[in-house]
Design a protein around this motif. Sequence first.
Motif, PDB file in Angstrom:
ATOM      1  N   GLN A  25     -11.763   4.926  -5.744  1.00 20.03           N
ATOM      2  CA  GLN A  25     -11.837   4.889  -4.269  1.00 20.03           C
ATOM      3  C   GLN A  25     -10.712   5.696  -3.638  1.00 20.03           C
ATOM      4  N   MET A  26      -9.515   5.567  -4.214  1.00 20.74           N
ATOM      5  CA  MET A  26      -8.371   6.273  -3.639  1.00 20.74           C
ATOM      6  C   MET A  26      -8.523   7.784  -3.775  1.00 20.74           C
ATOM      7  N   THR A  27      -9.165   8.217  -4.861  1.00 19.11           N
ATOM      8  CA  THR A  27      -9.357   9.651  -5.051  1.00 19.11           C
ATOM      9  C   THR A  27     -10.210  10.209  -3.910  1.00 19.11           C
ATOM     10  N   ASP A  28     -11.200   9.420  -3.472  1.00 16.03           N
ATOM     11  CA  ASP A  28     -12.012   9.855  -2.327  1.00 16.03           C
ATOM     12  C   ASP A  28     -11.174   9.927  -1.058  1.00 16.03           C
ATOM     13  N   ILE A  29     -10.295   8.951  -0.908  1.00 14.52           N
ATOM     14  CA  ILE A  29      -9.465   8.925   0.305  1.00 14.52           C
ATOM     15  C   ILE A  29      -8.510  10.117   0.335  1.00 14.52           C
ATOM     16  N   GLU A  30      -8.018  10.490  -0.864  1.00 13.94           N
ATOM     17  CA  GLU A  30      -7.071  11.615  -0.932  1.00 13.94           C
ATOM     18  C   GLU A  30      -7.677  12.885  -0.345  1.00 13.94           C
ATOM     19  N   THR A  31      -8.992  13.077  -0.580  1.00 11.59           N
ATOM     20  CA  THR A  31      -9.619  14.305  -0.080  1.00 11.59           C
ATOM     21  C   THR A  31      -9.659  14.310   1.455  1.00 11.59           C
ATOM     22  N   LEU A  32      -9.585  13.115   2.055  1.00 13.59           N
ATOM     23  CA  LEU A  32      -9.591  13.047   3.525  1.00 13.59           C
ATOM     24  C   LEU A  32      -8.211  13.325   4.112  1.00 13.59           C
ATOM     25  N   LEU A  33      -7.198  13.331   3.259  1.00 11.61           N
ATOM     26  CA  LEU A  33      -5.832  13.553   3.740  1.00 11.61           C
ATOM     27  C   LEU A  33      -5.183  14.716   2.979  1.00 11.61           C
ATOM     28  N   PRO A  34      -5.762  15.909   3.107  1.00  9.79           N
ATOM     29  CA  PRO A  34      -5.260  17.029   2.296  1.00  9.79           C
ATOM     30  C   PRO A  34      -3.846  17.445   2.661  1.00  9.79           C
ATOM     31  N   GLU A  35      -3.391  17.016   3.845  1.00  7.23           N
ATOM     32  CA  GLU A  35      -2.046  17.443   4.276  1.00  7.23           C
ATOM     33  C   GLU A  35      -0.940  16.639   3.600  1.00  7.23           C
ATOM     34  N   LEU A  36      -1.312  15.641   2.800  1.00  9.17           N
ATOM     35  CA  LEU A  36      -0.303  14.802   2.152  1.00  9.17           C
ATOM     36  C   LEU A  36      -0.367  14.903   0.631  1.00  9.17           C
ATOM     37  N   THR A  37       0.810  14.796  -0.004  1.00  8.00           N
ATOM     38  CA  THR A  37       0.852  14.655  -1.461  1.00  8.00           C
ATOM     39  C   THR A  37       0.937  13.164  -1.756  1.00  8.00           C
ATOM     40  N   PHE A  38       0.088  12.690  -2.653  1.00  5.55           N
ATOM     41  CA  PHE A  38       0.086  11.259  -2.970  1.00  5.55           C
ATOM     42  C   PHE A  38       0.894  10.984  -4.227  1.00  5.55           C
ATOM     43  N   GLU A  39       1.731   9.965  -4.191  1.00  7.75           N
ATOM     44  CA  GLU A  39       2.318   9.478  -5.444  1.00  7.75           C
ATOM     45  C   GLU A  39       2.070   7.969  -5.497  1.00  7.75           C
ATOM     46  N   TYR A  40       1.705   7.502  -6.677  1.00 10.00           N
ATOM     47  CA  TYR A  40       1.385   6.084  -6.834  1.00 10.00           C
ATOM     48  C   TYR A  40       2.445   5.398  -7.659  1.00 10.00           C
ATOM     49  N   TRP A  41       2.754   4.160  -7.283  1.00  7.66           N
ATOM     50  CA  TRP A  41       3.665   3.337  -8.080  1.00  7.66           C
ATOM     51  C   TRP A  41       2.944   2.045  -8.426  1.00  7.66           C
ATOM     52  N   PHE A  42       2.429   1.997  -9.638  1.00  5.85           N
ATOM     53  CA  PHE A  42       1.792   0.765 -10.086  1.00  5.85           C
ATOM     54  C   PHE A  42       2.874  -0.114 -10.698  1.00  5.85           C
ATOM     55  N   ILE A  43       2.928  -1.359 -10.279  1.00  2.11           N
ATOM     56  CA  ILE A  43       3.945  -2.250 -10.823  1.00  2.11           C
ATOM     57  C   ILE A  43       3.233  -3.296 -11.669  1.00  2.11           C
ATOM     58  N   ALA A  78       8.765  -9.425  -5.877  1.00  2.78           N
ATOM     59  CA  ALA A  78       9.649  -8.605  -6.709  1.00  2.78           C
ATOM     60  C   ALA A  78       8.982  -7.256  -6.978  1.00  2.78           C
ATOM     61  N   ALA A  79       7.664  -7.294  -7.211  1.00  2.00           N
ATOM     62  CA  ALA A  79       6.936  -6.051  -7.488  1.00  2.00           C
ATOM     63  C   ALA A  79       7.008  -5.119  -6.279  1.00  2.00           C
ATOM     64  N   LEU A  80       6.845  -5.687  -5.103  1.00  2.00           N
ATOM     65  CA  LEU A  80       6.919  -4.860  -3.887  1.00  2.00           C
ATOM     66  C   LEU A  80       8.305  -4.229  -3.749  1.00  2.00           C
ATOM     67  N   TYR A  81       9.320  -5.035  -4.014  1.00  2.00           N
ATOM     68  CA  TYR A  81      10.686  -4.530  -3.879  1.00  2.00           C
ATOM     69  C   TYR A  81      10.950  -3.388  -4.864  1.00  2.00           C
ATOM     70  N   ALA A  82      10.520  -3.595  -6.113  1.00  2.00           N
ATOM     71  CA  ALA A  82      10.710  -2.542  -7.122  1.00  2.00           C
ATOM     72  C   ALA A  82      10.019  -1.257  -6.676  1.00  2.00           C
ATOM     73  N   GLY A  83       8.819  -1.397  -6.152  1.00  2.00           N
ATOM     74  CA  GLY A  83       8.066  -0.231  -5.691  1.00  2.00           C
ATOM     75  C   GLY A  83       8.782   0.464  -4.546  1.00  2.00           C
ATOM     76  N   LEU A  84       9.251  -0.311  -3.591  1.00  2.00           N
ATOM     77  CA  LEU A  84       9.938   0.278  -2.436  1.00  2.00           C
ATOM     78  C   LEU A  84      11.215   0.994  -2.878  1.00  2.00           C
ATOM     79  N   GLU A  85      11.909   0.414  -3.872  1.00  2.00           N
ATOM     80  CA  GLU A  85      13.145   1.047  -4.357  1.00  2.00           C
ATOM     81  C   GLU A  85      12.865   2.393  -5.011  1.00  2.00           C
ATOM     82  N   HIS A  86      11.718   2.489  -5.695  1.00  2.00           N
ATOM     83  CA  HIS A  86      11.435   3.708  -6.433  1.00  2.00           C
ATOM     84  C   HIS A  86      10.708   4.782  -5.620  1.00  2.00           C
ATOM     85  N   ALA A  87       9.972   4.343  -4.596  1.00  2.00           N
ATOM     86  CA  ALA A  87       9.149   5.285  -3.833  1.00  2.00           C
ATOM     87  C   ALA A  87       9.996   6.389  -3.225  1.00  2.00           C
ATOM     88  N   ARG A  88       9.443   7.619  -3.261  1.00  2.00           N
ATOM     89  CA  ARG A  88      10.224   8.751  -2.761  1.00  2.00           C
ATOM     90  C   ARG A  88       9.586   9.401  -1.544  1.00  2.00           C
TER      91      ARG A  88
END
Length: 317
Positions: A25-43, A78-88
Motif C-alpha cells: 500500500q505504501m508503495t502506491d502512496i509513494e508514487t503520489l508524492l514524487p517530491e519526497l524521498t521516503f525512508e522507513y524505520w521498522f521497529i 519505546a518503539a516510537l521513541y527509538a524511531g524518532l531518535e533514528h529518523a533523519r
Amino acid sequence: MSKKVLSIIVPCYNEQDTIHPYISQMTDIETLLPELTFEYWFINDGSKDNTLSVLKEISKQSEQYNYLSFSRNFGKEAALYAGLEHARGDYITVMDVDLQDPPELLPKMVELLQKNDYDCIGTRRVTREGEPKIRSFFAKKFYKIINKISDIEIVDGARDYRLMSRQMVDAILELKEYNRFSKGIFSWVGFDTYYLEFENIERVDGETSWSFWDLLQYSIDGIISFSEFPLKLSTILGFISFVASISALLFIVIRALIFGDPTSGWPSLVCIILALGGLQLLCLGVVGQYLGKTFLETKQRPIYIIKDKKISSLEED
Ligand code: UDP
Ligand code: MG
C-alpha cells in the motif's frame, strides 16, 4: 535541490502477516508524492513470530527500509521513541503497520503541513466501529477525565498517526522520560496541530496486542504522567475526613456533657474505622503510584535496547 525526506516510523509487534500488505500500500502512496524521498524505520519490538525475518528480507530489497530490533518487548512507546531518535527526515510520521492508520491520508497530510503554518497534522477516529462497546465507553470516559484534570489536551479518538515537522520531533526528543505517554507528550510540546478525521478501520490481519487491562494500565499511566490531580484529591479527602471527625468529636463531647448519654453503637464505629482505613489505603496507593514512577525515572534506565539493526545511508538525490 535535493528532495525533502519523509521518515516513516512503524512499530511492529508480532506483525509478520501485516508487513507485506503495508508495504504494498505504501508503495502506491509513494508514487503520489514524487517530491519526497521516503525512508522507513521498522521497529521490531521483541516480536515472538517471524517479524524480524520478514524485516530482514524487505530491508534487502531496498535501501529505504531500515529496521531496529529490540532485545525484548519494550512496548509501543519505546518503539516510537527509538524511531524518532533514528529518523533523519525533514518530516516524520508515525503509523501502525496493521493499516488501521490509513496510508491514503498521507498525501493530504503532507499537503496540509507544507501549505499551512501547521507543525503537525494529526488524525482522529470519529467512529469506533468494530471495537467492543465497553472499550469505546471507557475510552470516552478516559479522554473526559484526563482533559479535565491535566493541563494538556488530548483530542478524543486522536491516534498516534501523525505527520510532524523536524522542529516538533526535536522538541519531543528533548523529553527523555522513562514513563512515556506519547499522546500526552505530543500535546505537551505544543506547536500547531490540525486533526484530520477518518472512520475506524479494522486490522488487515492478526489481532490487537492490547488487552482491556493493558489499556486500563495505559490510561492510569497517562493520568499519572500528566496530572497531579489524584495527589490533590488524596489531600482533599484527608482534609474533609479530618474536619468531619473533629465536628463529630465536638458533637459527642458536648452531647455527653449536657445529657450524660452513654455512648452506644459500635456498628457505626466499625463502619467509620473501615471507611477511613480504606480511604487511607487508597490514598497511600495513589502516592505509591507516583512514587513508583519516580523510582523508575531515577534509575535512568535506557528506554529500549537494540539487539539487531540495519541502517542504510541516506541517499541524496
Ligand atoms: N505494538 C508495538 N509493541 C507492543 C504493542 C504493539 O510495537 O508492545 C505496535 C503494533 O505492532 C502496531 C501498533 O503498535 O503496529 C498498534 O498495536 P495494535 O494494532 O495491537 O493496537 P490497536 O490498534 O488495537 O490500538
Ligand atoms: Mg491496530
